[in-house]
Motif scaffolding. Structure first.
Motif, PDB file in Angstrom:
ATOM      1  N   GLU A 112       0.848  -1.196   0.000  1.00 47.26           N
ATOM      2  CA  GLU A 112       0.000   0.000   0.000  1.00 47.26           C
ATOM      3  C   GLU A 112       0.884   1.247   0.000  1.00 47.26           C
ATOM      4  N   ASN A 113       0.551   2.172  -0.887  1.00 47.80           N
ATOM      5  CA  ASN A 113       1.249   3.467  -0.896  1.00 47.80           C
ATOM      6  C   ASN A 113       0.566   4.354   0.138  1.00 47.80           C
ATOM      7  N   THR A 114       1.208   4.576   1.258  1.00 43.04           N
ATOM      8  CA  THR A 114       0.571   5.327   2.362  1.00 43.04           C
ATOM      9  C   THR A 114       0.872   6.823   2.278  1.00 43.04           C
ATOM     10  N   SER A 115       1.567   7.239   1.208  1.00 46.33           N
ATOM     11  CA  SER A 115       1.812   8.685   1.061  1.00 46.33           C
ATOM     12  C   SER A 115       0.518   9.375   0.617  1.00 46.33           C
ATOM     13  N   ASN A 116       0.392  10.661   1.031  1.00 50.41           N
ATOM     14  CA  ASN A 116      -0.790  11.446   0.574  1.00 50.41           C
ATOM     15  C   ASN A 116      -0.504  12.156  -0.750  1.00 50.41           C
ATOM     16  N   SER A 117       0.794  12.135  -1.124  1.00 47.36           N
ATOM     17  CA  SER A 117       1.115  13.003  -2.284  1.00 47.36           C
ATOM     18  C   SER A 117       2.053  12.353  -3.292  1.00 47.36           C
ATOM     19  N   GLU A 118       2.898  11.394  -2.820  1.00 46.84           N
ATOM     20  CA  GLU A 118       3.938  10.873  -3.731  1.00 46.84           C
ATOM     21  C   GLU A 118       3.568   9.503  -4.294  1.00 46.84           C
ATOM     22  N   PRO A 119       3.935   9.238  -5.549  1.00 47.55           N
ATOM     23  CA  PRO A 119       3.767   7.866  -6.073  1.00 47.55           C
ATOM     24  C   PRO A 119       4.779   6.952  -5.394  1.00 47.55           C
ATOM     25  N   LEU A 120       4.521   5.658  -5.459  1.00 45.35           N
ATOM     26  CA  LEU A 120       5.453   4.649  -4.919  1.00 45.35           C
ATOM     27  C   LEU A 120       5.847   3.739  -6.067  1.00 45.35           C
ATOM     28  N   GLU A 121       7.156   3.658  -6.330  1.00 39.98           N
ATOM     29  CA  GLU A 121       7.638   2.815  -7.442  1.00 39.98           C
ATOM     30  C   GLU A 121       8.548   1.730  -6.892  1.00 39.98           C
ATOM     31  N   PHE A 122       8.325   0.491  -7.337  1.00 38.43           N
ATOM     32  CA  PHE A 122       9.087  -0.628  -6.746  1.00 38.43           C
ATOM     33  C   PHE A 122       9.056  -1.869  -7.636  1.00 38.43           C
ATOM     34  N   ASN A 123       9.987  -2.790  -7.337  1.00 38.83           N
ATOM     35  CA  ASN A 123       9.920  -4.183  -7.816  1.00 38.83           C
ATOM     36  C   ASN A 123       9.460  -5.054  -6.647  1.00 38.83           C
ATOM     37  N   TRP A 124       8.976  -6.245  -6.965  1.00 39.98           N
ATOM     38  CA  TRP A 124       8.737  -7.259  -5.951  1.00 39.98           C
ATOM     39  C   TRP A 124       9.201  -8.603  -6.509  1.00 39.98           C
ATOM     40  N   LEU A 125       9.798  -9.451  -5.648  1.00 38.68           N
ATOM     41  CA  LEU A 125      10.188 -10.805  -6.066  1.00 38.68           C
ATOM     42  C   LEU A 125      10.243 -11.713  -4.847  1.00 38.68           C
TER      43      LEU A 125
END
Ligand code: TA6
Length: 287
Positions: free
Chosen positions: A143-156
């Motif tokens: 979950e992106n818990t920021s109110n303003s910023e995008p969250l960019e990531f990988n998962w593995l």
């Protein structure tokens, strides 16, 4: 379901079979062992550190927010290979009612000190582990818990599967996939009917239809199956004979004959979440 909290690790036992169990180290939320009707599914190095001094060699280390080395993203490029959630102490959130044997673990920047000091991402991770008699499912919610910023990531899921004998093993249902050979940074289409390991291998099978169930076959017998939801990529890693001699926590060195990493993930590109958005993905490993 029985859940034993041994302090550093949790052991979940299926209510209908005491030989079906899963052991999770709170450090890294690393599944160390999964026995289905007594049969161990995972490979764990005899020299794996289980004291929180370094990521576990074996089982299912978790890779977030970056897979391998990111050379382009201004934030993710500051992180070590595979990110740092496998080096953080996760919170045990307890049992989940309604299924035979399901537990949850959580991580967020307030408790993920090794990651928080290097990466400003605002997130809430919940890993759900569901144990059945013939399979186990690991589902991640980001979950992106920021109110303003995008969250960019990988998962593995960096899964080390146990093998009886590498020489007798093939991996099926990846034929025709586009492959990034990470060792040589080259690309090819794998037209082989099955994968056999005969050298150091570090191949990312990209955007493989999640309807395709990957099979690990010993001779003629399927010993592992991998089903995925929302994880388009599959990284096949095998150190072969030489590399284990250079990995100090890879023991026994002959263990290369009894393991292969089949890693479900989203690694070809970054997942991007808007503020408040959630992302859910899972793998189910059966025998
Ligand atoms: O997934 C393969 C890989 O990235 C290889 O580079 C190999 O080093 C393996 O992971 C182990 O990485 P680790 O960081 O756990 O030593």
């Amino acid at each position: 379901m029985s859940v034993q909290d041994l302090g550093s690790k949790i052991i979940v036992t299926h209510p209908n079979d005491s030989n079906t169990s899963i052991t999770i180290l709170k450090y890294g939320c690393t599944i160390l062992s999964c026995k289905l009707k007594g049969e161990e599914q995972l490979w764990l190095s005899d020299a794996a550190r289980l004291d929180g001094s370094r990521p576990v060699r074996g089982g299912i280390p978790l890779v977030f927010p970056v897979f391998d080395w990111n050379k382009t993203d201004p934030l993710l490029s500051k992180l070590p290979q595979h990110g740092l959630v496998r080096s953080c102490n996760w919170e045990f959130l307890g049992k989940v009612d309604g299924t035979a044997a399901t537990v949850q673990f959580g991580l967020n920047p307030k408790i993920a000190e090794p990651l928080t000091k290097l990466w400003p991402g605002q997130y809430k991770l919940v890993l759900t582990i569901e144990l059945e008699l013939d399979h186990f499912k690991t589902e991640i919610q980001v979950e992106n818990t920021s109110n303003s910023e995008p969250l960019e990531f990988n998962w593995l899921f960096h899964t080390y599967l146990r093998l009886n004998d590498l020489d007798n093993t093939t991996v099926a249902n990846l034929k025709g996939a586009h492959v990034r050979d990470i060792l040589t940074e080259t690309h090819f289409v794998d037209e082989n009917p099955v994968i056999r390991i005969h050298k150091e291998t570090y191949d990312s099978y990209e955007k493989v239809d999640t309807k395709s169930i990957v099979q690990v076959i010993d001779g003629e017998t399927e010993i592992h199956s991998l089903e995925r939801e929302n994880l388009p990529d599959i990284v096949v890693w095998h150190p072969w004979t030489e590399k284990p001699t250079k990995i100090d926590d890879f023991e026994p060195k002959s263990g290369y004959k009894n393991m292969i990493c089949i890693q479900a993930g989203h690694v070809t590109d970054l997942v991007t979440l808007k503020p408040g958005q959630k992302w859910i993905a899972s793998q189910t490993l059966g025998k």
